[in-house]
Motif scaffolding. Sequence first.
Motif, PDB file in Angstrom:
ATOM      1  N   ASP A 215       0.828  -1.209   0.000  1.00  0.00           N
ATOM      2  CA  ASP A 215       0.000   0.000   0.000  1.00  0.00           C
ATOM      3  C   ASP A 215       0.862   1.259   0.000  1.00  0.00           C
ATOM      4  OD1 ASP A 215      -2.299  -1.507  -0.014  1.00  0.00           O
ATOM      5  OD2 ASP A 215      -2.647  -1.363   2.155  1.00  0.00           O
ATOM      6  N   ALA A 216       1.918   1.248   0.799  1.00  0.00           N
ATOM      7  CA  ALA A 216       2.804   2.415   0.867  1.00  0.00           C
ATOM      8  C   ALA A 216       3.539   2.626  -0.453  1.00  0.00           C
ATOM      9  CB  ALA A 216       3.804   2.239   2.008  1.00  0.00           C
ATOM     10  N   PHE A 217       3.921   1.540  -1.105  1.00  0.00           N
ATOM     11  CA  PHE A 217       4.641   1.636  -2.382  1.00  0.00           C
ATOM     12  C   PHE A 217       3.776   2.323  -3.438  1.00  0.00           C
ATOM     13  CE2 PHE A 217       5.643  -0.028  -6.593  1.00  0.00           C
ATOM     14  CZ  PHE A 217       7.015   0.195  -6.675  1.00  0.00           C
ATOM     15  N   PHE A 218       2.545   1.854  -3.620  1.00  0.00           N
ATOM     16  CA  PHE A 218       1.679   2.441  -4.641  1.00  0.00           C
ATOM     17  C   PHE A 218       1.250   3.862  -4.265  1.00  0.00           C
ATOM     18  CE2 PHE A 218       1.105  -2.041  -5.894  1.00  0.00           C
ATOM     19  CZ  PHE A 218       1.321  -1.920  -7.262  1.00  0.00           C
ATOM     20  N   ALA A 219       1.038   4.117  -2.975  1.00  0.00           N
ATOM     21  CA  ALA A 219       0.640   5.455  -2.545  1.00  0.00           C
ATOM     22  C   ALA A 219       1.746   6.474  -2.776  1.00  0.00           C
ATOM     23  CB  ALA A 219       0.259   5.431  -1.063  1.00  0.00           C
ATOM     24  N   SER A 220       2.990   6.027  -2.738  1.00  0.00           N
ATOM     25  CA  SER A 220       4.124   6.945  -2.877  1.00  0.00           C
ATOM     26  C   SER A 220       4.621   7.077  -4.309  1.00  0.00           C
ATOM     27  CB  SER A 220       5.287   6.475  -1.989  1.00  0.00           C
ATOM     28  OG  SER A 220       4.902   6.402  -0.634  1.00  0.00           O
ATOM     29  N   HIS A 221       4.383   6.054  -5.142  1.00  0.00           N
ATOM     30  CA  HIS A 221       5.020   6.028  -6.462  1.00  0.00           C
ATOM     31  C   HIS A 221       4.045   5.898  -7.626  1.00  0.00           C
ATOM     32  CE1 HIS A 221       8.815   5.627  -4.326  1.00  0.00           C
ATOM     33  NE2 HIS A 221       8.355   4.552  -3.697  1.00  0.00           N
ATOM     34  N   TYR A 222       2.735   6.087  -7.379  1.00  0.00           N
ATOM     35  CA  TYR A 222       1.756   5.873  -8.450  1.00  0.00           C
ATOM     36  C   TYR A 222       1.962   6.814  -9.633  1.00  0.00           C
ATOM     37  CZ  TYR A 222      -0.529  10.013  -6.517  1.00  0.00           C
ATOM     38  OH  TYR A 222      -0.785  11.285  -6.077  1.00  0.00           O
ATOM     39  N   ASN A 223       2.595   7.965  -9.403  1.00  0.00           N
ATOM     40  CA  ASN A 223       2.757   8.936 -10.495  1.00  0.00           C
ATOM     41  C   ASN A 223       4.127   8.855 -11.155  1.00  0.00           C
ATOM     42  OD1 ASN A 223       4.178   9.849  -8.319  1.00  0.00           O
ATOM     43  ND2 ASN A 223       3.560  11.996  -8.528  1.00  0.00           N
ATOM     44  N   GLY A 224       4.868   7.807 -10.827  1.00  0.00           N
ATOM     45  CA  GLY A 224       6.201   7.666 -11.412  1.00  0.00           C
ATOM     46  C   GLY A 224       6.288   6.493 -12.370  1.00  0.00           C
ATOM     47  N   ASP A 225       7.460   6.314 -12.911  1.00  0.00           N
ATOM     48  CA  ASP A 225       7.714   5.205 -13.834  1.00  0.00           C
ATOM     49  C   ASP A 225       8.211   4.020 -13.013  1.00  0.00           C
ATOM     50  OD1 ASP A 225       8.146   3.643 -16.024  1.00  0.00           O
ATOM     51  OD2 ASP A 225      10.059   4.588 -16.577  1.00  0.00           O
ATOM     52  N   ILE A 226       7.282   3.260 -12.463  1.00  0.00           N
ATOM     53  CA  ILE A 226       7.648   2.165 -11.561  1.00  0.00           C
ATOM     54  C   ILE A 226       7.481   0.824 -12.256  1.00  0.00           C
ATOM     55  CG2 ILE A 226       7.137   3.422  -9.439  1.00  0.00           C
ATOM     56  CD1 ILE A 226       4.408   2.084  -9.367  1.00  0.00           C
ATOM     57  N   ARG A 227       8.222  -0.162 -11.754  1.00  0.00           N
ATOM     58  CA  ARG A 227       8.212  -1.490 -12.352  1.00  0.00           C
ATOM     59  C   ARG A 227       7.941  -2.541 -11.284  1.00  0.00           C
ATOM     60  NH1 ARG A 227      13.936  -2.254 -14.616  1.00  0.00           N
ATOM     61  NH2 ARG A 227      14.337  -1.603 -12.454  1.00  0.00           N
ATOM     62  N   GLU A 228       7.521  -3.702 -11.726  1.00  0.00           N
ATOM     63  CA  GLU A 228       7.272  -4.810 -10.801  1.00  0.00           C
ATOM     64  C   GLU A 228       8.514  -5.128  -9.983  1.00  0.00           C
ATOM     65  OE1 GLU A 228       6.059  -8.091 -13.154  1.00  0.00           O
ATOM     66  OE2 GLU A 228       4.064  -7.298 -13.591  1.00  0.00           O
ATOM     67  N   GLU A 229       9.675  -5.053 -10.640  1.00  0.00           N
ATOM     68  CA  GLU A 229      10.921  -5.411  -9.968  1.00  0.00           C
ATOM     69  C   GLU A 229      11.188  -4.527  -8.749  1.00  0.00           C
ATOM     70  OE1 GLU A 229      11.058  -6.884 -14.112  1.00  0.00           O
ATOM     71  OE2 GLU A 229      10.557  -4.953 -13.168  1.00  0.00           O
ATOM     72  N   ASP A 230      10.753  -3.264  -8.812  1.00  0.00           N
ATOM     73  CA  ASP A 230      10.996  -2.345  -7.697  1.00  0.00           C
ATOM     74  C   ASP A 230      10.268  -2.804  -6.431  1.00  0.00           C
ATOM     75  OD1 ASP A 230      12.483  -0.684  -9.420  1.00  0.00           O
ATOM     76  OD2 ASP A 230      10.648   0.321 -10.093  1.00  0.00           O
ATOM     77  N   LEU A 231       9.005  -3.176  -6.595  1.00  0.00           N
ATOM     78  CA  LEU A 231       8.233  -3.633  -5.441  1.00  0.00           C
ATOM     79  C   LEU A 231       8.669  -5.026  -5.000  1.00  0.00           C
ATOM     80  CD1 LEU A 231       5.979  -3.360  -3.380  1.00  0.00           C
ATOM     81  CD2 LEU A 231       4.328  -4.012  -5.152  1.00  0.00           C
ATOM     82  N   ALA A 232       8.963  -5.897  -5.961  1.00  0.00           N
ATOM     83  CA  ALA A 232       9.410  -7.251  -5.618  1.00  0.00           C
ATOM     84  C   ALA A 232      10.686  -7.197  -4.788  1.00  0.00           C
ATOM     85  CB  ALA A 232       9.639  -8.061  -6.892  1.00  0.00           C
ATOM     86  N   ARG A 233      11.564  -6.243  -5.120  1.00  0.00           N
ATOM     87  CA  ARG A 233      12.816  -6.103  -4.378  1.00  0.00           C
ATOM     88  C   ARG A 233      12.539  -5.695  -2.929  1.00  0.00           C
ATOM     89  NH1 ARG A 233      14.757  -2.427  -7.260  1.00  0.00           N
ATOM     90  NH2 ARG A 233      15.436  -3.846  -8.905  1.00  0.00           N
ATOM     91  N   GLN A 234      11.572  -4.806  -2.723  1.00  0.00           N
ATOM     92  CA  GLN A 234      11.240  -4.378  -1.362  1.00  0.00           C
ATOM     93  C   GLN A 234      10.663  -5.525  -0.532  1.00  0.00           C
ATOM     94  OE1 GLN A 234       9.084  -0.776  -0.693  1.00  0.00           O
ATOM     95  NE2 GLN A 234      10.074   0.331  -2.375  1.00  0.00           N
ATOM     96  N   LEU A 235       9.913  -6.401  -1.196  1.00  0.00           N
ATOM     97  CA  LEU A 235       9.298  -7.529  -0.488  1.00  0.00           C
ATOM     98  C   LEU A 235      10.208  -8.752  -0.431  1.00  0.00           C
ATOM     99  CD1 LEU A 235       5.673  -7.329  -1.961  1.00  0.00           C
ATOM    100  CD2 LEU A 235       6.406  -6.647   0.329  1.00  0.00           C
TER     101      LEU A 235
END
Length: 310
Positions: A215-235
């Motif tokens: 939830d924090a990831f999408f709330a903070s980065h929804y307006n950027g150029d984000i990739r699955e790998e970025d969130l997978a790395r955090q988890l």
Amino acid sequence: MDIHSRKRMGVDTLNERYASREPEHMKLAVEAGGLLFDIDLDVGFFSSTAYEWGQEFSHNHAAYEIHLVQKGRCIMYVDDTYAELEAGSYCVIPPGTYHSQLSVMQGAVVKICFRFSYRATSGGKPHSAGGETNVLLRVLDAMTFYTQKDDGRLSLLVSAVQDELQAQPLGYLAKVRSLFAQMMIDIIRFAPSASSAAYGFPEQTPDDLRTNVIDAFFASHYNGDIREEDLARQLNVSTRQLNRILNERYRASFRQKLLQTRMKVAMDLLKNTDMPVSHIAERVGYQTAGSFYTAFKTNVGITPLAFRQG
């Protein structure tokens, strides 16, 4: 008067109020704090009558018993202990505890009595060993006989229950259960065994922590150029595992979750600000107003301007 007899001295007006509507015996199941309390009400609750008491035979019950003195004073004998109860005080007698009322001081006494037992509900699993349900259970299991000065709250709750049972308005049983739930918590709070009881907020499980990160990831980065790998790395999971987690929690893929977040923010801005649509498009991560317009209409069903005006 025989020492084992009771002589009726007078009838409180409550008797007349409840004679036509109240039962002589009633059982209620009340949920509170993950526990199910079985409340047993008999004539000792429904009939607030003044008696002059002699000495009772010593006896016990299979359930907890509450005595709330409304008028007068009396002496209770509980497990070789003498306890004086005056108007505006109550006592809690645990199951299996032998007790009797020895005498009445200064004339007649008016008391309200009821009994209760408890058990954990099938769904009442505490979040942790120190969770609220477990703490309540520990206090109840360790509860001994005690007396307590009523600050008026218990008397008010009892009176409210009696009024509901007399009038029987729409939803009265739900209201009565709610009132008894409050009584049970207050009775437990003042128990001697509650003085050392403490607990914090429920501990978070690994699943809860993952949800917080997502939830924090999408709330903070929804307006950027984000990739699955970025969130997978955090988890600390693979992208394949990530999409399985997202599907289990949100019924959505990474791209769908990102789109849902962007649309939610866009709808909030459209309804609650005067920001131009082109600025909103940029705010939620779209490079052009046209691409935002198309995405919004496809997912919401109407255009951004129609949504704002609706």
